[in-house]
Design a protein around this motif. Structure first.
Motif, PDB file in Angstrom:
ATOM      1  N   ASP A 165      41.742  32.854  46.204  1.00  0.00           N
ATOM      2  CA  ASP A 165      42.336  32.234  45.022  1.00  0.00           C
ATOM      3  C   ASP A 165      41.257  31.618  44.138  1.00  0.00           C
ATOM      4  OD1 ASP A 165      44.722  32.930  46.104  1.00  0.00           O
ATOM      5  OD2 ASP A 165      45.286  30.926  46.774  1.00  0.00           O
ATOM      6  N   GLY A 166      40.236  31.033  44.793  1.00  0.00           N
ATOM      7  CA  GLY A 166      39.164  30.409  44.033  1.00  0.00           C
ATOM      8  C   GLY A 166      38.378  31.407  43.217  1.00  0.00           C
ATOM      9  N   VAL A 167      38.252  32.625  43.721  1.00  0.00           N
ATOM     10  CA  VAL A 167      37.534  33.676  42.985  1.00  0.00           C
ATOM     11  C   VAL A 167      38.313  34.053  41.733  1.00  0.00           C
ATOM     12  CG1 VAL A 167      36.698  36.055  43.062  1.00  0.00           C
ATOM     13  CG2 VAL A 167      36.411  34.558  45.051  1.00  0.00           C
ATOM     14  N   ALA A 168      39.611  34.252  41.884  1.00  0.00           N
ATOM     15  CA  ALA A 168      40.448  34.587  40.730  1.00  0.00           C
ATOM     16  C   ALA A 168      40.394  33.471  39.687  1.00  0.00           C
ATOM     17  CB  ALA A 168      41.879  34.838  41.176  1.00  0.00           C
ATOM     18  N   GLU A 169      40.406  32.225  40.159  1.00  0.00           N
ATOM     19  CA  GLU A 169      40.359  31.086  39.237  1.00  0.00           C
ATOM     20  C   GLU A 169      39.012  31.022  38.520  1.00  0.00           C
ATOM     21  OE1 GLU A 169      40.582  26.188  39.365  1.00  0.00           O
ATOM     22  OE2 GLU A 169      40.995  27.368  41.162  1.00  0.00           O
ATOM     23  N   LEU A 170      37.923  31.265  39.262  1.00  0.00           N
ATOM     24  CA  LEU A 170      36.586  31.222  38.665  1.00  0.00           C
ATOM     25  C   LEU A 170      36.444  32.238  37.547  1.00  0.00           C
ATOM     26  CD1 LEU A 170      33.590  30.374  38.593  1.00  0.00           C
ATOM     27  CD2 LEU A 170      33.182  31.992  40.470  1.00  0.00           C
ATOM     28  N   PHE A 171      36.936  33.450  37.768  1.00  0.00           N
ATOM     29  CA  PHE A 171      36.750  34.509  36.790  1.00  0.00           C
ATOM     30  C   PHE A 171      37.921  34.645  35.827  1.00  0.00           C
ATOM     31  CE2 PHE A 171      33.882  35.508  40.255  1.00  0.00           C
ATOM     32  CZ  PHE A 171      32.702  35.728  39.561  1.00  0.00           C
ATOM     33  N   GLY A 172      38.974  33.885  36.048  1.00  0.00           N
ATOM     34  CA  GLY A 172      40.098  33.899  35.125  1.00  0.00           C
ATOM     35  C   GLY A 172      40.846  35.210  35.112  1.00  0.00           C
ATOM     36  N   SER A 173      40.768  35.936  36.221  1.00  0.00           N
ATOM     37  CA  SER A 173      41.404  37.250  36.260  1.00  0.00           C
ATOM     38  C   SER A 173      41.982  37.514  37.645  1.00  0.00           C
ATOM     39  CB  SER A 173      40.386  38.348  35.923  1.00  0.00           C
ATOM     40  OG  SER A 173      40.944  39.634  36.090  1.00  0.00           O
ATOM     41  N   ARG A 174      43.144  38.152  37.674  1.00  0.00           N
ATOM     42  CA  ARG A 174      43.732  38.583  38.940  1.00  0.00           C
ATOM     43  C   ARG A 174      43.308  40.005  39.284  1.00  0.00           C
ATOM     44  NH1 ARG A 174      45.711  34.653  42.297  1.00  0.00           N
ATOM     45  NH2 ARG A 174      46.491  32.930  41.005  1.00  0.00           N
ATOM     46  N   ASN A 175      42.630  40.648  38.346  1.00  0.00           N
ATOM     47  CA  ASN A 175      42.197  42.029  38.560  1.00  0.00           C
ATOM     48  C   ASN A 175      40.831  42.020  39.245  1.00  0.00           C
ATOM     49  OD1 ASN A 175      42.106  44.803  38.520  1.00  0.00           O
ATOM     50  ND2 ASN A 175      41.595  44.966  36.332  1.00  0.00           N
ATOM     51  N   VAL A 176      40.838  41.630  40.510  1.00  0.00           N
ATOM     52  CA  VAL A 176      39.612  41.526  41.304  1.00  0.00           C
ATOM     53  C   VAL A 176      39.680  42.535  42.441  1.00  0.00           C
ATOM     54  CG1 VAL A 176      38.157  40.032  42.722  1.00  0.00           C
ATOM     55  CG2 VAL A 176      39.394  39.073  40.757  1.00  0.00           C
ATOM     56  N   THR A 177      38.656  43.368  42.543  1.00  0.00           N
ATOM     57  CA  THR A 177      38.603  44.392  43.583  1.00  0.00           C
ATOM     58  C   THR A 177      37.471  44.073  44.555  1.00  0.00           C
ATOM     59  OG1 THR A 177      39.390  46.083  42.033  1.00  0.00           O
ATOM     60  CG2 THR A 177      38.337  46.857  44.064  1.00  0.00           C
ATOM     61  N   PHE A 178      37.790  44.047  45.835  1.00  0.00           N
ATOM     62  CA  PHE A 178      36.770  43.873  46.862  1.00  0.00           C
ATOM     63  C   PHE A 178      36.470  45.226  47.497  1.00  0.00           C
ATOM     64  CE2 PHE A 178      38.626  39.678  46.414  1.00  0.00           C
ATOM     65  CZ  PHE A 178      37.496  38.855  46.401  1.00  0.00           C
ATOM     66  N   ALA A 179      35.336  45.313  48.195  1.00  0.00           N
ATOM     67  CA  ALA A 179      34.860  46.579  48.764  1.00  0.00           C
ATOM     68  C   ALA A 179      34.702  47.620  47.661  1.00  0.00           C
ATOM     69  CB  ALA A 179      35.805  47.078  49.853  1.00  0.00           C
ATOM     70  N   ALA A 180      34.299  47.151  46.485  1.00  0.00           N
ATOM     71  CA  ALA A 180      34.082  48.047  45.344  1.00  0.00           C
ATOM     72  C   ALA A 180      32.709  48.719  45.454  1.00  0.00           C
ATOM     73  CB  ALA A 180      34.183  47.256  44.044  1.00  0.00           C
TER      74      ALA A 180
END
Length: 326
Positions: A165-180
C-alpha cells in the motif's frame, strides 16, 4: 568520476534516516564537502541499517533542497522532460556510476524512466533501494513542476512484498507491476513537456557546466587514519618525525594521538614503521639517491639502520629492494 563511490550528500541523507551518523565519523569534516566521495560500501552498510524503513519514509526525509546540484537539474530546462534527461545523464554526481544508471525513453506519447542497478545487498534491502531511487525521481519532478505528476505505470523487477500500500501511495498510482522486466516509471509525455512556470533561459547550460566541473574535480574521502599517515609522511620530509611533532600537525596532544591510534587498533611505532617503509621503498626504486641519503630522508641515523630495516621488511638489502620490479 570515481567508480565505487557515492556523493556525501546521499551518504548524509541515509545516515540521518538510519540514525547512524557515527558511520561517517571516520571522514571528519570531509563528509560535508560536495567534491568528496565516500566508498559505496559505506552507503551499502547504511542501507542494511535501514532494513524495515520504507521507501516512502526515506523520500519524505528528503530535505527541501533535495540532494544538491542533481536535484536542481530537474527544473533547469524549459520543461520537466528536459530536466529529467539532464538528471539521468548526470546521475554519477549522486550515485556510483559502476552500479547505477537511469535511461529516459520517449516515443512521443509515453516517456519511460528506466533505473538499472546492481547490488550485493539482501533482496529486501535492494528492493527498498530501487523503490527509493524511483521515488526520489518522481519527487524531484513534482517539486520542479510545482504540481502533481503521476506515472501511468510503475514497474519493479523484484517480487511483490506482502503489503505494498505504501508503494502505491508513494507513486500515486495503483498501476504497479512487480516481477516486471525492469524498474521503471512511465509517464504521459504531454505531462512532462508542459512549459515550466518558472523556467529560466540558460539555466540548464549553467547547471551542466557546473556538473561537468564537479565530476572532473571530485576526489575520494580520506579517513582520519589517512590524514594521520599523511601527517607522518610530511613530518618525515621536514626532518622532525617525533610523536610530539606529528600530534601538533593534527592539533592533538601526544597522549590523545596515542589514544586515537589505539582505537584504530594500531600504535605509534607500528604506524611510523609503515610510513617509513613505504617512503623508503619508493625513494629506492624511483630515485638515484644513495642509501645514506634515503636513510636520512626516512629518519634513520645512517645506512646501517636502513639496511636492518629493509632486511626486516623484505629479507634483503636496500640494493636488492632497489632492483626489484614494482
Amino acid at each position: 568520476m570515481i567508480e565505487g563511490t557515492v556523493s556525501t550528500q546521499l551518504a548524509r541523507l541515509l545516515a540521518g534516516a538510519a540514525g547512524a551518523n557515527a558511520a561517517l565519523a571516520a571522514f571528519g569534516d570531509e563528509v560535508h564537502h560536495d567534491l568528496v566521495r565516500v566508498p559505496a560500501s559505506v552507503t551499502d552498510a547504511l542501507w542494511e541499517e535501514l532494513a524495515g524503513v520504507t521507501a516512502a519514509q526515506l523520500v519524505r526525509a528528503l530535505p527541501d533542497q533535495g540532494v544538491g546540484l542533481w536535484s536542481h537539474m530537474f527544473g533547469g530546462g524549459e520543461n520537466l522532460l528536459d530536466g529529467l534527461r539532464d538528471a539521468a545523464r548526470y546521475l554519477p554526481i549522486l550515485a556510483d556510476p559502476a552500479t547505477e544508471s537511469i535511461e529516459v525513453l520517449d516515443d512521443g506519447e509515453l516517456t519511460t524512466v528506466r533505473h538499472s542497478s546492481t547490488t550485493r545487498l539482501a533482496p529486501a534491502v535492494a528492493a527498498a533501494r530501487i523503490e527509493f531511487g524511483l521515488g526520489v525521481v518522481l519527487e524531484q519532478l513534482r517539486r520542479a513542476g510545482v504540481r502533481t505528476v503521476t506515472p501511468v505505470h510503475v514497474g519493479f523487477s523484484h517480487a511483490a512484498p506482502r503489503r505494498h500500500d505504501g508503494v502505491a501511495e508513494l507513486f500515486g498510482s495503483r498501476n504497479v507491476t512487480f516481477a516486471a522486466e525492469s524498474d521503471s516509471l512511465t509517464f504521459l509525455t504531454a505531462d512532462l513537456t508542459t512549459p515550466l512556470p518558472y523556467a529560466r533561459p540558460g539555466l540548464a547550460q549553467v547547471l551542466r557546466q557546473h556538473a561537468d566541473l564537479l565530476l572532473s574535480a571530485v576526489r575520494p574521502a580520506s579517513t582520519w587514519h589517512d590524514r594521520f599517515r599523511a601527517a607522518v609522511a610530511d613530518a618525515l620530509r621536514d626532518g622532525d618525525c617525533s610523536l610530539r611533532a606529528v600530534a601538533a600537525r593534527l592539533a592533538l596532544s601526544s597522549r590523545t594521538l596515542q589514544r586515537r591510534l589505539a582505537e584504530q587498533g594500531t600504535t605509534w611505532r607500528a604506524e611510523l614503521e609503515t610510513v617509513r617503509q613505504d617512503r623508503a621503498v619508493r625513494l629506492l626504486r624511483d630515485t638515484d639517491l644513495t642509501v645514506d641519503a634515503v636513510a636520512d630522508r626516512v629518519g634513520y641515523s645512517d645506512a646501517r639502520a636502513l639496511r636492518r630495516a629493509t632486511h626486516r621488511w623484505h629479507g634483503s638489502s636496500p640494493r636488492t629492494v632497489r632492483g626489484k620490479p614494482t
